[in-house]
Design a protein around this motif. Structure first.
Motif, PDB file in Angstrom:
ATOM      1  N   MET A   1      63.656  40.922  60.304  1.00 19.47           N
ATOM      2  CA  MET A   1      63.676  39.524  60.672  1.00 19.47           C
ATOM      3  C   MET A   1      63.054  39.326  62.034  1.00 19.47           C
ATOM      4  O   MET A   1      63.146  40.181  62.896  1.00 19.47           O
ATOM      5  N   LYS A   2      62.468  38.182  62.188  1.00 20.22           N
ATOM      6  CA  LYS A   2      61.734  37.930  63.417  1.00 20.22           C
ATOM      7  C   LYS A   2      62.388  36.827  64.208  1.00 20.22           C
ATOM      8  O   LYS A   2      62.915  35.891  63.640  1.00 20.22           O
ATOM      9  N   GLN A   3      62.291  36.918  65.484  1.00 21.61           N
ATOM     10  CA  GLN A   3      62.710  35.822  66.334  1.00 21.61           C
ATOM     11  C   GLN A   3      61.460  35.216  66.940  1.00 21.61           C
ATOM     12  O   GLN A   3      60.701  35.881  67.626  1.00 21.61           O
ATOM     13  N   LEU A 448      70.685  39.254  71.942  1.00 20.75           N
ATOM     14  CA  LEU A 448      71.931  39.044  71.194  1.00 20.75           C
ATOM     15  C   LEU A 448      71.633  38.676  69.739  1.00 20.75           C
ATOM     16  O   LEU A 448      72.282  39.160  68.809  1.00 20.75           O
ATOM     17  N   HIS A 449      70.650  37.803  69.562  1.00 27.91           N
ATOM     18  CA  HIS A 449      70.229  37.383  68.221  1.00 27.91           C
ATOM     19  C   HIS A 449      69.825  38.604  67.402  1.00 27.91           C
ATOM     20  O   HIS A 449      70.285  38.788  66.271  1.00 27.91           O
ATOM     21  N   GLU A 450      68.967  39.432  67.988  1.00 22.57           N
ATOM     22  CA  GLU A 450      68.407  40.553  67.223  1.00 22.57           C
ATOM     23  C   GLU A 450      69.382  41.708  67.077  1.00 22.57           C
ATOM     24  O   GLU A 450      69.553  42.237  65.994  1.00 22.57           O
ATOM     25  N   GLY A 453      73.428  39.650  66.351  1.00 18.51           N
ATOM     26  CA  GLY A 453      73.515  38.554  65.375  1.00 18.51           C
ATOM     27  C   GLY A 453      73.178  38.979  63.962  1.00 18.51           C
ATOM     28  O   GLY A 453      74.009  38.890  63.054  1.00 18.51           O
ATOM     29  N   HIS A 454      71.965  39.478  63.759  1.00 22.14           N
ATOM     30  CA  HIS A 454      71.572  39.864  62.403  1.00 22.14           C
ATOM     31  C   HIS A 454      72.395  41.038  61.883  1.00 22.14           C
ATOM     32  O   HIS A 454      72.561  41.202  60.685  1.00 22.14           O
ATOM     33  N   GLY A 455      72.874  41.865  62.794  1.00 26.88           N
ATOM     34  CA  GLY A 455      73.600  43.064  62.362  1.00 26.88           C
ATOM     35  C   GLY A 455      75.074  42.804  62.103  1.00 26.88           C
ATOM     36  O   GLY A 455      75.779  43.669  61.595  1.00 26.88           O
ATOM     37  N   GLU A 476      70.410  32.585  57.618  1.00 35.16           N
ATOM     38  CA  GLU A 476      70.479  33.861  58.320  1.00 35.16           C
ATOM     39  C   GLU A 476      70.056  33.700  59.783  1.00 35.16           C
ATOM     40  O   GLU A 476      70.671  34.255  60.695  1.00 35.16           O
ATOM     41  N   GLU A 477      69.015  32.924  60.018  1.00 30.78           N
ATOM     42  CA  GLU A 477      68.571  32.710  61.399  1.00 30.78           C
ATOM     43  C   GLU A 477      69.624  31.946  62.197  1.00 30.78           C
ATOM     44  O   GLU A 477      69.862  32.228  63.370  1.00 30.78           O
ATOM     45  N   ALA A 478      70.261  30.981  61.549  1.00 35.09           N
ATOM     46  CA  ALA A 478      71.303  30.213  62.235  1.00 35.09           C
ATOM     47  C   ALA A 478      72.472  31.124  62.608  1.00 35.09           C
ATOM     48  O   ALA A 478      73.037  31.026  63.698  1.00 35.09           O
TER      49      ALA A 478
END
Ligand code: ZN
Length: 675
Positions: A1-3, A448-450, A453-455, A476-478
């Protein structure tokens, strides 16, 4: 996933950097349509060992070789059209300053930016501002053997076939269509499916999926679906299959890279990827992904392959992308702190305990310096990436997460003095906050997102990772954004030394809400809805908390001199709302609640407030800032001694956007017009 960057964050003016810029580096390269092309600096490349530099060189070549694959995936006529445009551009003998020619040049630059005839972000087809007559005249000047004609096609037939693709706005209007109710496959112009309906494809894959398999491969990831003799068949991207010629070239560079890998693990990673390219076997891809995520010791690292599925309306087919990078050892200390505490964050998150991971595995996070961007990471590029995407691998083995700091840095430097904050922020207070903490909290939010968050979180047993279908990506991004937002305001951030001050998070909160409610709309055409997953996620979050916070007046839209501004009255309550929404979105994800996802997205994320939109666009137009950024890559060249030994790899930054794309088309283009 990309930010992807939220553009507001890239508008930060660092107070100390105004006026006397210490570096002469020229960040801005080109400007056209709604795009500004920037250059990024590969900090500390010179300090790497010769072996590491050479490894980067070989991996960069492997990265650039995949360029045509992405063009073809985006739309089946893209390679033909790009070749047509470039041939005309290079051979045109008429007035190169005429309005038509300038419009033609702009269109070509847009095609490079979109890796095809559709906008990389809005998904809409570009509208050429030059006439069909102009293009006909221009084509007539070109040696016919240079044009991408089919075997027994004459020029008139070629024009009849290709001109509508360029000029008819109703033909292939969108690369990716997500409109509820439409056949998403038939109405999307991308090239993952041909001659098949959404129903047929869904039935085709439903038969493959075994709900009891705990380690399912990413079905359909690396293939196109076509119909042969009434049957659906997959044309797999592999050696001897679809995209063979480009894949063979990629492999030849990967082999060189494997020979000089930094260590045995990395060598095994590269060899495993080569095996996947040869077999196209998705089990092999999972093996490769696991090896890749476990290699955390090497300083040089890469992404190379069919990776993200944002362009497929069904979220299965992955576009080809590549990124070569090396670890920024100093800045990585920040993400290592976050990783070390991953379990604490999981345990203390506001989501229902049923949806939490008992044991967060191997979230490895690092800050990297990008050395080359390619495929779906070029010219537009993410600022953070978390891979692999496979849910079971993430659960059993964890994932690798990166923040790409030299790209963020280029965004910041290029946008100094744009006047954006002064125009859109409520008061000097918010501006001062953004100047002091904007850059820091932006990078931290990406981390934090990467890497958390995703994990975070888990699916309940039996829930399919694809249960949310087209709503899966924005949800998922939210989830990842909310995880970052929620913790940004936590005392833990200060305790861990990640933020200097307990109020620093306010910079991120203010900018997030302002962006989600208002300023990200600069990227949307008047009258259009929001399509892109990250933009949907941001509006979802911002308008949901705005809505739910109405009673307590948490967030307000205030008018001053006829202009609208975001005002946050209660930061603590805002944090609580982020926590509440995170809990709800985690529930939706964990239980596969399709209706819940649909309700949130359709209610909050898609429709645009027309009044605010019109206002934002006109205020933004006054500032004359391009809403989208792309990048050119540096150029790497080998330095040899008299006996032809390689003694160094040099990096240079003087290539412009046109020259770079023409060179790439000359040196890295081996695929046929149609694949
Ligand atoms: Zn993400």
């Amino acid at each position: 996933m990309k930010q992807l960057t939220f553009i507001i964050m890239s508008m930060i003016i660092l107070a100390s950097c105004g006026g006397n810029s210490k570096s002469e580096f020229n960040y801005s390269v080109d400007k056209f349509a709604d795009v500004e092309i920037l250059r990024y600096q590969v900090h500390n490349f010179e300090q790497l060992s010769l072996n590491q530099k050479l490894l980067i060189y070989y991996l960069s070549e492997a990265a650039l070789e995949g360029r045509d694959i992405l063009y073809d995936q985006n739309h089946k006529n893209n390679l033909t059209i790009r070749r047509l445009l470039e041939t005309v551009y290079q051979n045109y003998k008429g007035d190169r300053t005429s309005t038509d020619f300038i419009a033609f040049e702009t269109y070509l630059k847009q095609v490079w930016m979109g890796n095809g005839i559709h906008h990389h972000y809005s998904e809409e087809k570009f509208e050429p501002a030059f006439s069909q007559d102009f293009l006909t005249n221009a084509i007539n000047q070109v040696d016919i053997s240079l044009l991408p004609l089919l075997a027994d096609e004459n020029i008139e037939q070629f024009k009849t076939r290709i001109f509508p693709v360029i000029f008819d706005a109703n033909l292939y209007p969108k690369r990716l269509n997500q409109e509820d109710g439409a056949d998403l496959i038939l109405t999307s112009a991308n090239n993952f499916y041909e001659g098949v309906t959404q129903k047929e494809v869904e039935a085709f894959y439903a038969k493959m999926v075994d709900p009891n398999n705990h380690t399912p491969v990413a079905y359909g990831l690396n293939s196109k679906i076509v119909k042969e003799n009434g049957q659906l068949v997959e044309k797999t991207y592999k050696v001897g299959g679809m995209y063979d010629a480009a894949i063979q070239r990629i492999i030849s560079w990967l082999e060189k890279a494997a020979n000089i890998a930094e260590n045995d693990n990395q060598k095994a990673v590269i060899q495993s990827l080569i095996e996947f390219y040869i077999s196209g076997d998705l089990k092999q891809y999972d093996e490769y992904s696991i090896k890749w995520l476990q290699d955390t010791d090497s300083q040089v690292d890469f992404i190379n392959g069919f990776t993200e599925s944002y362009t497929d309306p069904l979220g299965m087919k992955a576009t080809w992308e590549a990124l070569v990078n090396f670890k920024d050892l100093d800045a990585t200390k920040r993400t290592e702190i976050i990783s070390r505490n991953a379990q604490w964050f999981e345990d203390n998150s506001p989501v229902d305990n049923r949806f939490k991971k008992d044991e967060v595995k191997g979230v490895s996070a690092k800050v990297i310096t990008a050395a080359i961007l390619a495929g779906d990471c070029y010219p537009s590029t993410p600022i953070g990436i978390n891979l692999p995407n496979s849910n079971w691998i993430r659960k059993d083995y964890g994932s690798k997460s990166v923040t790409i700091e030299n790209i963020t840095d280029a965004y910041d430097k290029a946008s100094q003095g744009s006047g954006f904050m002064e125009e859109f922020m409520w008061s000097d207070n918010e501006i001062a906050q953004a100047k002091e903490y904007g850059s820091l909290t932006n990078n931290l939010h990406t981390d934090l997102h990467e890497c958390l968050g995703h994990g975070s979180g888990k699916l309940l047993p039996g829930v399919s990772p694809d249960a949310l279908k087209a709503y899966g990506s924005p949800i998922e991004e939210a989830r990842a954004d909310l995880f970052g937002l929620y913790y940004m305001a936590d005392k833990k951030m200060v305790d861990l030394g990640l933020l200097p001050d307990k109020d620093a998070y306010k910079a991120a909160y203010y900018q997030y809400i302002m962006n989600g409610l208002m300023t990200q709309l600069t990227r949307i055409q008047p009258g259009k809805n929001i399509e892109q997953a990250h933009m949907r996620n941001r509006q979802l979050i911002a308008s949901w908390v705005f809505d739910k916070g109405t009673i307590d007046n948490v967030v307000e839209l205030k008018k001053r001199d006829g202009k609208t501004f975001v005002v946050i009255n209660d930061y603590q309550k805002l944090r609580d709302l982020f926590g509440e929404l995170l809990a709800e979105i985690q529930r939706i994800k964990s239980t596969g609640d399709f209706e819940g996802a649909k309700y949130l997205i359709e209610t909050y994320a898609v429709k645009v407030d027309q009044k605010i939109h019109t206002e934002v666009l006109s205020r933004y137009a006054e500032l004359n800032i391009a809403p989208y950024k792309g990048f050119v890559n540096p150029v790497y060249s080998l330095v040899k001694d008299k006996s032809d030994n390689i003694i160094d790899v040099k990096v240079s930054y003087d290539e412009n956007y046109i020259d770079q794309n023409l060179r790439y088309s000359r040196d890295y283009s081996v695929l046929p017009y149609y694949n």
